[in-house]
Structure formats: C-alpha cells, structure tokens
Enzyme design. Structure first.
Site, PDB file in Angstrom:
ATOM      1  N   HIS A  23       0.826  -1.212   0.000  1.00 14.35           N
ATOM      2  CA  HIS A  23       0.000   0.000   0.000  1.00 14.35           C
ATOM      3  C   HIS A  23       0.858   1.259   0.000  1.00 14.35           C
ATOM      4  CE1 HIS A  23      -2.555  -3.130   1.969  1.00 14.35           C
ATOM      5  NE2 HIS A  23      -3.370  -2.706   1.029  1.00 14.35           N
TER       6      HIS A  23
ATOM      7  N   ASP B 266      -6.333  10.333   7.405  1.00 18.80           N
ATOM      8  CA  ASP B 266      -7.724  10.604   7.058  1.00 18.80           C
ATOM      9  C   ASP B 266      -8.706  10.298   8.174  1.00 18.80           C
ATOM     10  OD1 ASP B 266      -7.641   7.858   7.116  1.00 18.80           O
ATOM     11  OD2 ASP B 266      -8.626   7.557   5.189  1.00 18.80           O
ATOM     12  N   CYS B 267      -8.215  10.091   9.402  1.00 17.39           N
ATOM     13  CA  CYS B 267      -9.119   9.741  10.502  1.00 17.39           C
ATOM     14  C   CYS B 267     -10.182  10.816  10.708  1.00 17.39           C
ATOM     15  CB  CYS B 267      -8.325   9.523  11.794  1.00 17.39           C
ATOM     16  SG  CYS B 267      -9.346   9.140  13.238  1.00 17.39           S
TER      17      CYS B 267
END
Length: 594
Positions: free
Chosen positions: A226, A413-414
C-alpha cells in the site's frame, strides 16, 4: 521534491469501476454486479449461487494490486473478487453481495489478506451471511517476512503469497471437496508461505502527488503493498545481492516465519510490483533459483514469474517461497480459466453485467409502526437526542486535529472519515426512533456504515450492533443507566473480539475501556447516574491522552516505529473520548433542565 503523478485515467474516483468495465470486456468468462459505484464485485459468468454445486472461493481487498484479485476469477481459482477503492478495504455490503451472488449449498471460503480493515469487513460480512443461512469459512493470509516479530495483534501482512492460496483453494473446490476440506487445504498452504518485497520507487495514487520518500540511488526493503514505508532504506545493489538478502530473510531460522529447512521442496514466485519490466523480473528469477538450490539446499518444483499482486506503479518486486509437496503441486497444476494465472480464456461472451442480488427486504417496523422520528419525544428521547447531537458535533469540530494526528501515525484521514460519519448522523437523526433507545443505536450504526469507510467505519458499526443487541433485550421502559453500562461493555467486547485489540494497544479502546470501568464502578457504588457518566468521560479523556506513551500493537500504526509515535495521541482514542465526553455533558445538562 514531490510532484503531481501522471496517470492515464479519467476521474480519480472512477478508476476502479472503469478498470472492471475494461476487464469484463477483455475476458468473456467474467461479469460484474451492476452496483456501481458502491458495489464492485467481479464474478464468474458461469456461476449462480442458486445452482452452484461446489464451494465458492471469494477474496478481495483494496484495488491497486491488479491483476489481484479480479484477474484471478475463473474456474479453478476464485469464484468472485470483491474490489474496494484504491488501497481501501471493500465495504461489508459489497462483500455480502458477492457472497449472495455465488454461494450455493456447499458454502463459501473467504480468503482474506491480513490487514485490520479487511479482517473486520470480511469478518462482519461472514457473520451476517451466516445469520442468513450461508455456510462460510475464513482463512487469513499473512505471509510477510520483512518485519521482525512481534507485530502485536496486527501480525504479518498479506502479500503476493495470497495468490498461491487462491490457486490451491480454487483447485480443491473445483475437485468437489467439502467446505471444511477446502478451508483446511487453504490454511495449510497459507502457513507454508513467506514473502518479502523490494522497491525502487514509491507508488502514486490516482489524483495524488508522487512521494519523494526515496531519493536517487536508494531502495526500500520490506515494504508493504500500500506504499507504506519498508523495514529499511539502503543503497541500490546489484540484483543478485538483493535476491540473496531477500531469500535469507524469508528463510531465516531466527524468525522461523516459514517451516522450510534444507532438503525441502519449494515453489518460487517472483512478483512485479507494477512498474518493473519483465526483463528485470526474469533476471531476479534467474538468480533466485540457483541460490535456493545451492545456498539453501532446496529443490525448486515450480517457478512463477510475472505481475500477480502489484502496488499501482511501484518499481520493484517481491519474492515468495512456499513449501511444496505432491498434493500442493497437483492443485497448482490443475486447470483453471482464471485469465491472469498465466492461461488463456475462452467461451462465448455473456452480458457484461448482472443485477446485484438483494435479499428479501426486512420490515423496518416494530409493533406495527414504521421506524422514523416520533411525533413527540418522551424524556428518554429528548435526552438521547441531545446526547447524539452533542457527540456528533464534537467529532465534527475535531476533524482537523484528528487528521493532523493521523498524518503522523497513520494515513492522515481519521478526521475526514469520522467527519463523514458524524455528519450523516446529524442528517439522519430526524428519522431516528428516539423514544426507542435500542433501535436508535441500530440506526446510528446504519448511518455510519453507509458513509464511513476503512477500519473506523466497520469498528463503529460493530460497536453499534453489539450495543443494539444488548439493549433490545430490555423493554422500552427498562433502559436504565445500568443497561447503558452493559451495552457499552458489550460493544467493547465485540470490538476486541473482531479487531483483536484490548487496553494498551493504542486504539479507541484505550479511551472506552477506562470509561466503561469507571462508569460501572460509580453506578455500583450508588453514584448519581449523570455524575457517574461525567466521571467516566474524564477517564476516557485521560485514557486517550495516555496513548501518547504507548507503542501501537494494532492497526496501521503498528507498522510505524515507536519514536514516530512518541507524544502523538492515537486519533481514534481522541475521537472516542471527545464524543463520549460531549454526550456525558449533554445528558447532564438535559437532566438539569427537564
């Protein structure tokens, strides 16, 4: 210097759906469920769940790893592949759609790469499918050999070795074996596989800038698929030196990640990561085979070279070693029509898409009344409404801080993810049956599940579902503070069960567990419920702050070195503490004014 990556695409948000459309046009044995953009499932054109008489093999995960997973759908391999957005676990609804579409009376096996989001989403889908009457088994593949143990509960990442598990399981299913026997074979080979990757560049996500993390003349050892950082950065070396290092790491007796010793027979897979020429892959293979034979004393039974599980446009390769025997080789050699297992596809071209199978609609009613906002709220409804609104607004106000913390310990991106969930809750609250606490909690879970992706979304969905199950066992007039405390305990237990974390793992549970303990203790001592709630919220805040001094043992932060986590709180824990405290204060204030 970072720069805008160049891609041959249209809109970044459409890359996965447009990839699938091109895939089924290229290979006539494949179809997709017509559920774009939410449901992205590729399946065999010759299989219908209603009539399929063999075990269905289902896998999937985030897109960007093509040809995995959709390119391995076909007779003798996968029956369906569930495609998430780029590097994002597919949502539960998509996984369920795939299960319903291809699973017959023999059941289905889910093959899941070992990432928290994949485990949770596929896990919840499996539980839901079981409740609908499907027979489901799951095998988790974690073949990463780059990071030294221990890795906390996160464990070893799932890498290219997963494709070999697909092949063995698919062949076993095609041979007519039972679900238990297919799962047993898949689990056996998953335990025999080790993989390690080497990268020369960082991948570029569609619409994103290209990272400059790797400078000229450098390579990264032990990276994931990723784009996350590897175990080490080193000067670029000749490929035979790189191959020697990778093989020693995979076969290391110190880590003992794979049960392979001198004299064993093995299968070799050299896998391109997306931007590596076939020439370079073949060079790596040409060096790996004699090293396995002469330096490690292994017999190489099969060699697979090509791009099997990539990382978008990353330059580099991974090497997978799997212990083999005659039974495993028989499965690997069995015929398959999966287009990317290097074999051709044939057959007539059926329609490219078919409808998403939808289960019979459940009646969203209770006592004959349709769910929705009641005409008049009772005291419980008023208090619940105030608590929900306050909690959602607290999360919204914390968006930027959560993103900042997450950029240092995760993927940044929390806050945005939590913001989407909180905004949906505020929009939907007018339709919640607020006089019914249990059903309201269930509807909150539905709102979150609809819009929140990633690990946070599935964790909060599980949280709400567990609380709902506990609360619905009581009558509408019997939802006491003690019942709420029991519901919180049930939610924590469910998150811990499916996510694997507990206190001290640097997750949202480090806020919720101390809150639950204080709430139970104060209520049992006879404390005024609103005061007990406030006191427990203070424990939640203290627990969240304490994560600054914890080493992550769960989620993506567990792959980040400890010094990078120091003095940065866990964003999930901070978000949980914020909404919990806001709810407590709102309940206290509402009681004072009613």
């Amino acid at each position: 210097m970072a720069f805008q990556g160049k891609k041959l695409i249209n809109k970044p948000d459409d890359v996965v759906t447009e990839f699938i459309e091109g895939l089924v046009e290229t290979y006539p044995g494949l179809q997709y469920l017509d559920g774009f953009p939410k449901v992205k499932v590729v399946l065999r054109a010759d299989v219908s769940g209603a009539t399929y008489d063999k075990v269905a093999i289902i896998s999937g995960g985030g897109s960007g790893h093509e040809p995995a997973h959709a390119g391995f759908v076909g007779e003798g391999m996968l029956t369906a592949a569930i495609c998430g957005d780029v590097f994002a676990s597919p949502p539960v609804d998509s996984i369920l759609a795939g299960i319903r579409a291809v699973t017959g009376p023999m059941g289905c096996l889910l093959i899941v790469k070992n990432y928290t989001g994949d485990r949770l989403n596929f896990g919840l889908a499996a539980e839901q499918a079981k409740s609908e009457g499907y027979k489901v088994e799951t095998v988790i593949v974690g073949d990463d050999c780059a990071l030294p143990p221990p890795r906390g509960i996160a464990g070893r990442r799932g890498l290219a070795g997963t494709v070999l598990v697909h092949k063995v399981a698919g062949a076993a299913a095609a041979a007519g074996l039972s679900l238990l026997d297919v799962a047993t074979e898949a689990k056996h080979v998953a335990d025999m596989i080790g993989t390690m990757g080497v990268a020369l560049s960082v991948c570029t996500l569609p619409g994103q800038v290209t990272s400059d993390r790797l400078g000229p003349g450098k390579m990264e050892l032990g990276l994931g698929i990723h784009g996350e950082p590897g175990a080490a950065v080193a000067d670029l070396q000749p490929v035979d030196v790189i191959v020697s290092h990778v093989l020693k790491q995979i076969l290391s007796p110190e880590t003992n990640y794979v049960p392979i010793t001198r004299g064993n027979r093995v299968v070799l897979m050299v896998n391109g990561l997306g931007a590596t020429p076939m020439m370079e892959l073949m060079i790596a293979t040409g060096k790996a085979v004699p090293k396995l034979q002469l330096e490690h004393g292994l017999a190489v039974d099969r060699v697979y070279t090509g791009s099997f599980m990539t990382s978008l446009d990353m330059a580099g390769f991974s090497i997978t070693i799997m212990k083999s025997d005659q039974a495993v080789l028989q499965r690997l050699d069995a015929a398959t029509k999966a287009p990317c297992w290097p074999i051709g596809a044939d057959g007539s071209h059926p329609p490219a898409k078919i409808p998403v199978p939808i289960p019979p609609p459940a009646l969203a009613t209770k006592n004959g009344e349709t769910f929705g906002g009641p005409l008049q709220l009772n005291q419980q409804g008023l208090i619940l409404e105030a608590a929900i609104e306050a909690a959602a607004k607290a999360v919204i106000n914390l968006k930027d801080a959560l993103n900042e913390w997450d950029s240092k310990v995760g993927d940044g991106d929390c806050g945005s993810t939590m913001f989407r969930g909180a905004t949906a809750v505020l929009e939907d609250i007018k339709c919640y049956p607020l006089n019914d606490a249990a059903e309201t909690v269930n509807e909150i879970g539905s709102s979150i599940r609809r819009v929140m992706g990633g690990t946070s979304g599935i964790i909060y969905t599980i949280f709400c579902k567990a609380a709902y199950t506990k609360l619905k066992s009581s009558s509408l007039d019997d939802i006491t503070p003690q019942k709420w405390a029991e519901a919180l305990e049930a939610s924590i237990a469910a998150i811990s069960k499916y996510g694997g974390a507990t206190a001290g793992y640097r997750t949202l549970l480090d806020a919720l567990i101390p809150a639950s303990e204080v709430l139970r203790k104060r209520l049992d001592a006879g404390e005024i419920p609103t005061t007990a709630f406030i006191q427990s919220s203070e424990a939640a805040s203290a627990g969240a702050e304490a994560t600054k001094n914890m080493q992550a043992l769960a989620g993506r932060s567990s792959y980040v070195f400890g010094e990078l986590l120091a003095a940065v709180p866990d964003p999930g824990a901070m978000a949980a503490a914020a909404w919990y405290k806001a709810a407590a204060m709102a309940v206290r204030d509402k009681y004072l004014h009613t």
